[in-house]
Design an enzyme around this catalytic site. Sequence first.
Site, PDB file in Angstrom:
ATOM      1  N   CYS A 142       0.832  -1.217   0.000  1.00  0.00           N
ATOM      2  CA  CYS A 142       0.000   0.000   0.000  1.00  0.00           C
ATOM      3  C   CYS A 142       0.865   1.265   0.000  1.00  0.00           C
ATOM      4  O   CYS A 142       1.555   1.523  -0.968  1.00  0.00           O
ATOM      5  CB  CYS A 142      -0.979  -0.035   1.172  1.00  0.00           C
ATOM      6  SG  CYS A 142      -2.383   1.116   0.946  1.00  0.00           S
ATOM      7  N   LYS A 163     -12.354   7.496  -2.085  1.00  0.00           N
ATOM      8  CA  LYS A 163     -11.487   6.442  -1.577  1.00  0.00           C
ATOM      9  C   LYS A 163     -11.719   5.138  -2.340  1.00  0.00           C
ATOM     10  O   LYS A 163     -12.858   4.743  -2.588  1.00  0.00           O
ATOM     11  CB  LYS A 163     -11.774   6.225  -0.086  1.00  0.00           C
ATOM     12  CG  LYS A 163     -10.873   5.206   0.594  1.00  0.00           C
ATOM     13  CD  LYS A 163     -11.224   5.090   2.074  1.00  0.00           C
ATOM     14  CE  LYS A 163     -10.291   4.119   2.786  1.00  0.00           C
ATOM     15  NZ  LYS A 163     -10.621   3.973   4.222  1.00  0.00           N
ATOM     16  N   SER A 192      -7.804  -0.161   0.204  1.00  0.00           N
ATOM     17  CA  SER A 192      -8.251   0.891   1.122  1.00  0.00           C
ATOM     18  C   SER A 192      -7.253   2.038   1.028  1.00  0.00           C
ATOM     19  O   SER A 192      -6.287   2.107   1.779  1.00  0.00           O
ATOM     20  CB  SER A 192      -8.327   0.351   2.554  1.00  0.00           C
ATOM     21  OG  SER A 192      -8.717   1.360   3.455  1.00  0.00           O
ATOM     22  N   HIS A 235      -4.269  -4.924  -0.086  1.00  0.00           N
ATOM     23  CA  HIS A 235      -4.010  -5.532   1.220  1.00  0.00           C
ATOM     24  C   HIS A 235      -4.445  -6.992   1.238  1.00  0.00           C
ATOM     25  O   HIS A 235      -5.449  -7.344   1.878  1.00  0.00           O
ATOM     26  CB  HIS A 235      -4.753  -4.766   2.316  1.00  0.00           C
ATOM     27  CG  HIS A 235      -4.206  -3.418   2.612  1.00  0.00           C
ATOM     28  ND1 HIS A 235      -3.109  -3.204   3.425  1.00  0.00           N
ATOM     29  CD2 HIS A 235      -4.600  -2.191   2.206  1.00  0.00           C
ATOM     30  CE1 HIS A 235      -2.858  -1.908   3.509  1.00  0.00           C
ATOM     31  NE2 HIS A 235      -3.739  -1.268   2.780  1.00  0.00           N
ATOM     32  N   GLU A 237      -3.211  -9.127   2.945  1.00  0.00           N
ATOM     33  CA  GLU A 237      -3.046  -9.610   4.320  1.00  0.00           C
ATOM     34  C   GLU A 237      -4.244  -9.325   5.212  1.00  0.00           C
ATOM     35  O   GLU A 237      -4.332  -9.842   6.340  1.00  0.00           O
ATOM     36  CB  GLU A 237      -1.787  -8.990   4.949  1.00  0.00           C
ATOM     37  CG  GLU A 237      -1.933  -7.569   5.481  1.00  0.00           C
ATOM     38  CD  GLU A 237      -1.909  -6.481   4.403  1.00  0.00           C
ATOM     39  OE1 GLU A 237      -1.984  -5.290   4.767  1.00  0.00           O
ATOM     40  OE2 GLU A 237      -1.824  -6.832   3.201  1.00  0.00           O
ATOM     41  N   ARG A 249     -15.337   2.934  11.597  1.00  0.00           N
ATOM     42  CA  ARG A 249     -14.528   4.008  12.193  1.00  0.00           C
ATOM     43  C   ARG A 249     -14.721   5.331  11.464  1.00  0.00           C
ATOM     44  O   ARG A 249     -14.789   6.399  12.096  1.00  0.00           O
ATOM     45  CB  ARG A 249     -13.052   3.598  12.137  1.00  0.00           C
ATOM     46  CG  ARG A 249     -12.068   4.627  12.689  1.00  0.00           C
ATOM     47  CD  ARG A 249     -10.650   4.298  12.223  1.00  0.00           C
ATOM     48  NE  ARG A 249     -10.500   4.467  10.774  1.00  0.00           N
ATOM     49  CZ  ARG A 249      -9.490   3.968  10.069  1.00  0.00           C
ATOM     50  NH1 ARG A 249      -8.541   3.261  10.663  1.00  0.00           N
ATOM     51  NH2 ARG A 249      -9.428   4.181   8.758  1.00  0.00           N
TER      52      ARG A 249
END
Length: 305
Positions: A142, A163, A192, A235, A237, A249
Site C-alpha cells: 500500500c 477512496k 483501502s 491488502h 493480508e 470508524r
Amino acid sequence: MPLRLPDRLPAIDLLKKENIFVMDYTRAHNQDIRPLKIVVLNLMPLKITTETDLVRLLSNTPLQLEISFMKLRSHTPKNTPIEHMMMFYKDFEELSKHKFDGMIITGAPVEQFAFEDVTYWDEMMEIFAWAKTHVTSTLYICWAAQAGLYYHYGIPKYPLERKMFGIFEQHTLEPTLPIFRGFDDVFMMPHSRHTELHREDIVANPALTLIAEGMESGVSIIMARGGREFFITGHLEYAPNTLDNEYKRDVGIRDDVDVPKNYYRHNNPSEGPKVSWRAHANLFYSNWINYYVYQETPYDIEKIE
C-alpha cells in the site's frame, strides 16, 4: 515447520486458537535448522492486528521462519502500548547490522501527504537503500509500495476523488511467474486508499513489470529486479473484519467514505463480510517465501548483496 516468534508475542496465543503452529525463540533455539530470517517494518497504527495478519499468512509454508519486527526511531506510535514496542520491536539501527532473507514493509496512514512531508521520510529512505543490498526479496504494501516506487524509480502517486475501498477483481498479466503458481486468472484483493498509481508511469519504466491489475482498482502488483522487489497497492493480508472496522470508524466522520464495494453480503453492512480473497492471499505469500526467498537466498546469509 512452525514460525519462530518472539517470546510472549500476542499473536502466538491468537494463532494457536486457529490451530496454526508457532513456537517462541526459546523452544526453537533447540532445533538445528537454518530458519529464513524475515523482518517486518510495521507502520500500521494497530500494530498487534497487523502482526497477527502477517504472521497468519507467513505460517502457511513448510519452511521455518524467524520473524523480527522493526520500528522507526523518528516516529512514536500512538495506538500501541509502549511496553509492546519495547518488548517486541527493534530500531532500524540495530537490525541494519544484519542481513535478512525477506522483508515486509506495511502501509501507513500518511498517503495524503507528499512523501517529503512525512515526518519519518528521511529514515524511510535509509531503510529503502539498506533493503536493496541487505534483503533477498522485499514486499512493499500500500503506502510503502507507493513510497518505494517513488524512491527507487521516481514513480509519482495521484489523489483519488473517492477512496478506493472494497474488494476488487484483479487479473494476472504474467500468469507463468512463480508468484502466481496455483492462481486463477482472476483473484480478489482488498483495497483501502486515497491515492493511486498510473499504469502509463509503470509500463514506461523498463525496470518495472506490471504483473497484476484491476479494471476498477487499477495497478495492483508490480515486480522489479527479478522478484527482489514486489509492490502491492492493496491488502491481501487483511483479516475478514478489517474493512468493516475501517468503515465503522470513518463513516459519518469523513465525507469520502462509501460502503466498501463487493465486501458485505448483499452490500448490507448488517449482514457482515463475504470473504473472497483469503485463498489467493495464502498462495501469494507461500509462493513469495518459496520461490523468491527460499530458492534465491544464499545459505550463508551474509552473502546477500
